[in-house]
Design a protein around this motif. Sequence first.
Motif, PDB file in Angstrom:
ATOM      1  N   ASP A  36       0.828  -1.213   0.000  1.00 60.81           N
ATOM      2  CA  ASP A  36       0.000   0.000   0.000  1.00 60.81           C
ATOM      3  C   ASP A  36       0.860   1.260   0.000  1.00 60.81           C
ATOM      4  O   ASP A  36       0.496   2.267  -0.635  1.00 60.81           O
ATOM      5  CB  ASP A  36      -0.925   0.007   1.220  1.00 60.81           C
ATOM      6  N   GLN A  38       3.912   1.490  -1.286  1.00 60.45           N
ATOM      7  CA  GLN A  38       4.477   1.611  -2.629  1.00 60.45           C
ATOM      8  C   GLN A  38       3.449   2.214  -3.593  1.00 60.45           C
ATOM      9  O   GLN A  38       3.786   3.085  -4.405  1.00 60.45           O
ATOM     10  CB  GLN A  38       4.924   0.246  -3.150  1.00 60.45           C
ATOM     11  N   ALA A  39       2.217   1.746  -3.478  1.00 64.96           N
ATOM     12  CA  ALA A  39       1.155   2.282  -4.344  1.00 64.96           C
ATOM     13  C   ALA A  39       0.949   3.767  -4.094  1.00 64.96           C
ATOM     14  O   ALA A  39       0.753   4.552  -5.035  1.00 64.96           O
ATOM     15  CB  ALA A  39      -0.143   1.513  -4.111  1.00 64.96           C
ATOM     16  N   THR A  43       1.308   6.813  -6.773  1.00 62.99           N
ATOM     17  CA  THR A  43       0.216   7.779  -6.939  1.00 62.99           C
ATOM     18  C   THR A  43       0.739   9.208  -6.788  1.00 62.99           C
ATOM     19  O   THR A  43       0.362  10.110  -7.561  1.00 62.99           O
ATOM     20  CB  THR A  43      -0.888   7.506  -5.905  1.00 62.99           C
ATOM     21  N   THR A  58      -5.724   4.791 -11.135  1.00 61.88           N
ATOM     22  CA  THR A  58      -5.670   4.095  -9.852  1.00 61.88           C
ATOM     23  C   THR A  58      -4.452   3.185  -9.859  1.00 61.88           C
ATOM     24  O   THR A  58      -4.113   2.592 -10.894  1.00 61.88           O
ATOM     25  CB  THR A  58      -6.924   3.264  -9.592  1.00 61.88           C
ATOM     26  N   VAL A  59      -3.809   3.064  -8.712  1.00 63.46           N
ATOM     27  CA  VAL A  59      -2.582   2.274  -8.618  1.00 63.46           C
ATOM     28  C   VAL A  59      -2.735   1.240  -7.514  1.00 63.46           C
ATOM     29  O   VAL A  59      -3.152   1.562  -6.397  1.00 63.46           O
ATOM     30  CB  VAL A  59      -1.359   3.169  -8.325  1.00 63.46           C
ATOM     31  N   VAL A  60      -2.401   0.013  -7.837  1.00 57.64           N
ATOM     32  CA  VAL A  60      -2.400  -1.082  -6.859  1.00 57.64           C
ATOM     33  C   VAL A  60      -1.072  -1.816  -6.986  1.00 57.64           C
ATOM     34  O   VAL A  60      -0.585  -2.040  -8.104  1.00 57.64           O
ATOM     35  CB  VAL A  60      -3.562  -2.064  -7.107  1.00 57.64           C
ATOM     36  N   VAL A  61      -0.487  -2.179  -5.850  1.00 57.63           N
ATOM     37  CA  VAL A  61       0.703  -3.028  -5.844  1.00 57.63           C
ATOM     38  C   VAL A  61       0.303  -4.386  -5.294  1.00 57.63           C
ATOM     39  O   VAL A  61      -0.166  -4.499  -4.155  1.00 57.63           O
ATOM     40  CB  VAL A  61       1.845  -2.406  -5.012  1.00 57.63           C
ATOM     41  N   ASN A  62       0.458  -5.385  -6.126  1.00 54.91           N
ATOM     42  CA  ASN A  62       0.072  -6.752  -5.777  1.00 54.91           C
ATOM     43  C   ASN A  62       1.226  -7.689  -6.136  1.00 54.91           C
ATOM     44  O   ASN A  62       1.386  -8.055  -7.302  1.00 54.91           O
ATOM     45  CB  ASN A  62      -1.198  -7.153  -6.527  1.00 54.91           C
ATOM     46  N   THR A  85      -1.704  -1.919 -12.127  1.00 54.33           N
ATOM     47  CA  THR A  85      -1.311  -2.839 -11.070  1.00 54.33           C
ATOM     48  C   THR A  85       0.106  -3.319 -11.339  1.00 54.33           C
ATOM     49  O   THR A  85       0.454  -3.634 -12.485  1.00 54.33           O
ATOM     50  CB  THR A  85      -2.251  -4.055 -11.000  1.00 54.33           C
ATOM     51  N   GLY A  89       6.171  -1.163  -6.588  1.00 55.33           N
ATOM     52  CA  GLY A  89       5.932   0.217  -6.982  1.00 55.33           C
ATOM     53  C   GLY A  89       6.613   0.549  -8.293  1.00 55.33           C
ATOM     54  O   GLY A  89       6.043   1.238  -9.153  1.00 55.33           O
ATOM     55  N   ALA A  92       4.607  -0.794 -11.125  1.00 55.53           N
ATOM     56  CA  ALA A  92       3.417   0.019 -11.369  1.00 55.53           C
ATOM     57  C   ALA A  92       3.777   1.316 -12.080  1.00 55.53           C
ATOM     58  O   ALA A  92       3.088   1.742 -13.018  1.00 55.53           O
ATOM     59  CB  ALA A  92       2.703   0.311 -10.052  1.00 55.53           C
TER      60      ALA A  92
END
Length: 774
Positions: A36, A38-39, A43, A58-62, A85, A89, A92
């Motif tokens: 979170d 990193q996301a 952002t 929108t940015v998600v790190v998974n 995604t 980071g 992304a």
Amino acid sequence: MRHLSTIVSIITVFAVHISAIEFKSLDHIKTKTRPDDQAAAVTALIRRLIPERAAAFTVVVNPSLGPPRLDTFQIESSNNKVNITGTTGVAAAWGFYHYLKHYCGCHISWAGNQLNVPSTLPKVQPALKITSPNRFRYYQNVCTVSYSFVWWNWTRWEREIDWMAMNGINLPLAFNAQEAIWHKVYLKMGFTQKDLDTHFGGPAFLAWARMGNIHGWGGPLTQSWHANQLQLQHQILKRMRDLGMTPVLPAFAGHVPNATVRLFPKANIINGTIWSKFYKDPQYCCTKYLVPSDPLFKTIGKAFIETMIAEFNGTDHVYNADLFNEMNPVSNDLGYLANASRGVYDTIISADPKGIWLMQGWLFTVNGFWYKEQIKAHLTAVPLGRLIVLDLASDILPVYDRTDSYYGQPFIWCMLHNFGGNHGLYGRLDYINKAVFVGRIFPGSTMVGTGLTPEGIDQNDVMYAFMNDLAWRTQPANVTAWIDSYAVRRYGKFSQQSHNAWRILKDTIYNSMENTKEHNRNAIVSRPSLKSQPDMWYDWREVAKAWPLMINASAELGTSPLYRYDLVDIGRQVLQDISASYYAEFQTVFNKNNKTAARSCLAKILDVLLDMDTLLATDSHWLLGNWLESAKALGTSVKEQKWLDYNARNQITIWGPHAEINDYANKQWAGLMKSYYHRRWSLFAFELDIYMDEHRVWNQTRFNELCLNTIEMPWTFDTSDFTTEPVGDTVKVSRWLFEKYKKDISSRTGDVVEFVDVSSQRWRPNKPYMDNSS
């Protein structure tokens, strides 16, 4: 390179997806930052770059998005949003820039950005998912910190770290403030401030003091310098870590202050070898070297790493140390070389049991010492997988292919490209487009990544954009299609004239077939002599044809800052090459004792120098004042500002107290062309005029001393200011200069090139922003 054509034919049929060998010993080299966080960092990056449009992303790190150890990003549109995604980071941010480039036609570079994002964001459906074929994307040469980064403040560093993330860099060098750490360590060990004042190099020369090539030159460092660098390093490391990068920290390579002999008389300390021409001044050469097998080595090295870890809130477990940079060891005994590398590694893991040693493989490019047996002994003394070797100049001097892939140690394929931060168009597009993939499938390949290792940046944006693009590809690109889309992205629109110009550049100056590292030692920025041999491996007559085409493109691209930057760069290159043709003509007529013609050639060279200064002055990127003022801005007193100004001036000119590495870091900047290079050539013309009249034998040694003492050295001590504001209109000046030199260009190209009206041309590619080969 062996088997290049055969292997490339295989690559074009079978895409390579992962490295040939996976090193479990590197599994712990990964970010510790929460997904979170990193996301959130990505952002924030998007907000800095395109604040008005940031809400659409929108940015998600998974981390589970892709395979372990390989960065993956996914782009998908939904509900008028673009969802990015990434497994980290960096992944992304990489995906975000991939979208900007290939869907929005945007461009981000050292020279500036083109961010005309469409009002309606292009949709990505179905989702696009890309996985990097290699684990690491490395960035920086140990010299880059001195040739380019040395005067940066946090604003400039923040922009560079954003650039790194958006280009997928996940293994950057982080060398700032190491002298501040050494200062703490050495004072605790009993060294005095005076001992350290004669050991640390000045800011512009820290890279070579760190590698033990020299010591003390340009110093001493001030306490305010240490404080500034400490603050910067805290900011740099935090941002890199927030984005999911693995910063590479420094380690101990054995180069110690001279006073170590006094404090530790029983330690095994030897004099380092002479580097370059620094034998002229013993107070700067032959840095003391503590043999790694001595117990004191581990004591000092461990204390340094532990102090650094405590200062910077932990470590990411990768450390750089270079023992024998351009200096041969005192012995080629295999046991000695093995003990040296084992000593460095043992020291690293004594402070950090998970430590990985990263070294530059540049030392192995030197002939006459590092034969296969010596290289193997040095490398294999470290457990396999605990040493990463940067094949520092894979683009010109690869080592991995003659060392059985570094005898099993993982390596990173690097494009060095630039030496000394020189200006000059240069590249090997076709070569690296194939050679990177050859490295991946070379028999027994231990390649774990790609890297950018220029000695200096802020030049040849196209080569770095191309190399970064190859980092996610699984097979070579269509270079022609790539260069066409690059030009459109860079300027924000298509122009037939710029399209034609870039095609010329792609086929000529950016397609070198030679593995030369001396690609910009032009006579105009070298101390004048009768026998300079300018290295012009390309047909400048063909390159010159791109200039009028770029000028003609002004009707459509004239408002683009990046177009104007490139127009300066191409014009600068052509004028430089015209001066080289004058110089070659001068040598011919001088040897024929044609005094009138020789004087005429020298007059033309002097005129070109002034014209280059005028052209360069039209764009803020090409001003000497920027370099000098950014140096002085770090000073907290008039005395400190003068010291920093001197460091900045000396490095780009005589490089040392007595011109030890004269002109190595030459720059083609407005202000420098007129106040320095033009004055040198004027002195040369004046002196030569007397010699020709009096029929003397030319004494180059005498002239070198005269030039050093009357022009070069006084210039480094001068404190005159140079403007940071551009003067003149780039297009108008370029047009004027082309008209002035048109006959010279035509007589040499065989073609008469004219300006044409291109306003009626409206051709557009079917997919102007997409490289179809991707």
